[in-house]
Design a protein around this motif. Structure first.
Motif, PDB file in Angstrom:
ATOM      1  N   ALA A  38       0.761  -1.098  -0.183  1.00  0.00           N
ATOM      2  CA  ALA A  38      -0.159  -0.121  -0.177  1.00  0.00           C
ATOM      3  C   ALA A  38       0.856   1.194  -0.437  1.00  0.00           C
ATOM      4  CB  ALA A  38      -1.109   0.147   1.337  1.00  0.00           C
ATOM      5  N   ALA A  39       0.487   2.405  -1.370  1.00  0.00           N
ATOM      6  CA  ALA A  39       0.938   3.701  -0.481  1.00  0.00           C
ATOM      7  C   ALA A  39       0.522   4.874   0.812  1.00  0.00           C
ATOM      8  CB  ALA A  39       0.858   4.628  -1.947  1.00  0.00           C
ATOM      9  N   VAL A  40       1.434   4.212   1.632  1.00  0.00           N
ATOM     10  CA  VAL A  40       0.523   5.289   2.441  1.00  0.00           C
ATOM     11  C   VAL A  40       2.001   6.873   2.908  1.00  0.00           C
ATOM     12  CG1 VAL A  40       0.546   5.401   5.098  1.00  0.00           C
ATOM     13  CG2 VAL A  40       0.501   3.408   4.183  1.00  0.00           C
ATOM     14  N   ALA A  64      -3.780  -2.559   5.066  1.00  0.00           N
ATOM     15  CA  ALA A  64      -3.375  -1.883   5.202  1.00  0.00           C
ATOM     16  C   ALA A  64      -3.987  -0.379   6.521  1.00  0.00           C
ATOM     17  CB  ALA A  64      -1.976  -1.150   4.819  1.00  0.00           C
ATOM     18  N   GLN A  65      -3.509  -0.116   7.484  1.00  0.00           N
ATOM     19  CA  GLN A  65      -4.090   0.951   8.357  1.00  0.00           C
ATOM     20  C   GLN A  65      -2.900   1.916   9.030  1.00  0.00           C
ATOM     21  OE1 GLN A  65      -6.012  -0.325  12.021  1.00  0.00           O
ATOM     22  NE2 GLN A  65      -6.610  -2.271  10.792  1.00  0.00           N
ATOM     23  N   LEU A  66      -3.119   3.183   8.942  1.00  0.00           N
ATOM     24  CA  LEU A  66      -2.981   3.997   9.867  1.00  0.00           C
ATOM     25  C   LEU A  66      -3.092   4.946  10.541  1.00  0.00           C
ATOM     26  CD1 LEU A  66       0.211   6.400   9.059  1.00  0.00           C
ATOM     27  CD2 LEU A  66      -1.488   8.063   7.666  1.00  0.00           C
ATOM     28  N   TRP A  67      -2.605   4.608  11.314  1.00  0.00           N
ATOM     29  CA  TRP A  67      -3.009   5.304  12.788  1.00  0.00           C
ATOM     30  C   TRP A  67      -2.584   6.460  12.548  1.00  0.00           C
ATOM     31  CZ3 TRP A  67      -4.546   1.258  17.292  1.00  0.00           C
ATOM     32  CH2 TRP A  67      -4.820   0.516  16.752  1.00  0.00           C
ATOM     33  N   ALA A  98      -3.327   9.708   3.041  1.00  0.00           N
ATOM     34  CA  ALA A  98      -3.761   8.718   2.494  1.00  0.00           C
ATOM     35  C   ALA A  98      -3.654   7.215   2.449  1.00  0.00           C
ATOM     36  CB  ALA A  98      -3.607   9.393   1.353  1.00  0.00           C
ATOM     37  N   VAL A  99      -4.348   6.469   2.446  1.00  0.00           N
ATOM     38  CA  VAL A  99      -3.524   5.242   2.179  1.00  0.00           C
ATOM     39  C   VAL A  99      -4.163   4.331   1.235  1.00  0.00           C
ATOM     40  CG1 VAL A  99      -3.193   2.581   2.985  1.00  0.00           C
ATOM     41  CG2 VAL A  99      -3.860   4.609   4.859  1.00  0.00           C
ATOM     42  N   GLU A 100      -3.387   3.911  -0.182  1.00  0.00           N
ATOM     43  CA  GLU A 100      -3.842   3.582  -1.507  1.00  0.00           C
ATOM     44  C   GLU A 100      -3.832   2.314  -1.416  1.00  0.00           C
ATOM     45  OE1 GLU A 100      -1.841   6.063  -4.184  1.00  0.00           O
ATOM     46  OE2 GLU A 100      -3.484   7.908  -3.575  1.00  0.00           O
ATOM     47  N   PRO A 113       6.007   9.675   1.817  1.00  0.00           N
ATOM     48  CA  PRO A 113       5.670   8.552   2.087  1.00  0.00           C
ATOM     49  C   PRO A 113       5.748   8.628   3.654  1.00  0.00           C
ATOM     50  CG  PRO A 113       8.069   8.716   0.974  1.00  0.00           C
ATOM     51  CD  PRO A 113       7.595  10.412   0.892  1.00  0.00           C
ATOM     52  N   ILE A 114       5.076   7.745   4.192  1.00  0.00           N
ATOM     53  CA  ILE A 114       4.830   7.771   5.631  1.00  0.00           C
ATOM     54  C   ILE A 114       5.577   6.538   5.995  1.00  0.00           C
ATOM     55  CG2 ILE A 114       3.706   7.613   7.626  1.00  0.00           C
ATOM     56  CD1 ILE A 114       2.100   9.917   6.709  1.00  0.00           C
TER      57      ILE A 114
END
Length: 218
Positions: free
Chosen positions: A20-22, A74-77, A64-66, A37-38
């Motif tokens: 995933a692109a985060v 995928a998850q971004l907190w 964004a999470v693509e 990027p993250i």
């Protein structure tokens, strides 16, 4: 504002393969968005973006999470998303054995650096040893013995310092079965947001661990 910086605490989950692109995107009206990027894992860590190119301008910021199709989600907190002046993010860590014995000498290494967006001025690394463990030698040697302390100077952005190698001695009377802690602390004259990586503690078991084979009777 000195060194305008977007900072945030983040966790990236279920993206071990990087599928995933985060990203965090910064966009000024009428201009294409710029993506940053993250990276990270399940541990909380500090992320930041240098906002100097947009000083004095109005922008929109999007996280964004693509997610590719047919891939685990995928998850971004996120937490503590702020816009302000930049800060260093210094860190320290131990490399040391997991166990030793009374009367033994063992080696350990102290590593340190700065992952932040600005330099950490006048950094100081302090080592605290538990009762029963003493410092025989160190390379480079400390500038003071009580407490054991190294003056590191200024840690530049992204810098990793030269490791400090330690020779430590366990006293003959160290209690068997105990698990003392080696502790270190890294500080500087520059204010810092996140101090969680600055104070490593390394447990060391004093004694012997024996493993016996398991015999199965058929």
């Amino acid at each position: 504002m000195n060194a305008p910086t977007l900072s945030f605490m983040k966790r990236v989950l279920r993206n071990g393969d990087g599928g995933a692109a985060v990203v965090v995107r910064v966009q000024e009206a009428g201009q294409p968005a710029q993506s940053f990027p993250i990276t990270g894992d399940a541990r909380w860590s500090l992320g930041w973006v240098d906002m100097t190119p947009w000083r004095g301008k109005t922008v929109s910021v999007t996280f964004a999470v693509e997610q590719p199709a047919d891939q685990p989600a995928a998850q971004l907190w996120l937490d503590s998303v702020t816009l302000g002046s930049a800060a260093p993010q210094t860190w320290a860590a131990f490399d040391a054995p997991s166990q030793t014995q009374p009367g033994q000498t063992f080696a350990a290494t102290l590593r340190f650096g700065n992952r932040g967006a600005v330099a950490a001025d006048q950094a100081v690394l302090t080592l605290t040893l538990p009762p029963g463990i003493t410092l025989a030698s160190a390379t480079p040697p400390p500038v003071a013995g009580q407490p054991i302390r190294w003056a590191l100077g200024d840690l530049a952005v992204g810098a990793t310092g030269d490791p400090i190698t330690l020779t430590l001695v366990v006293g003959p009377g160290a209690p068997l079965g105990s698990t003392p802690l080696l502790r270190a602390a890294l500080s500087s004259a520059t204010p810092e947001v996140e101090m969680g990586d600055n104070q490593p503690a390394r447990p060391i078991f004093i004694g012997w661990q024996a493993y016996f084979p398991h015999v199965m009777d058929n």
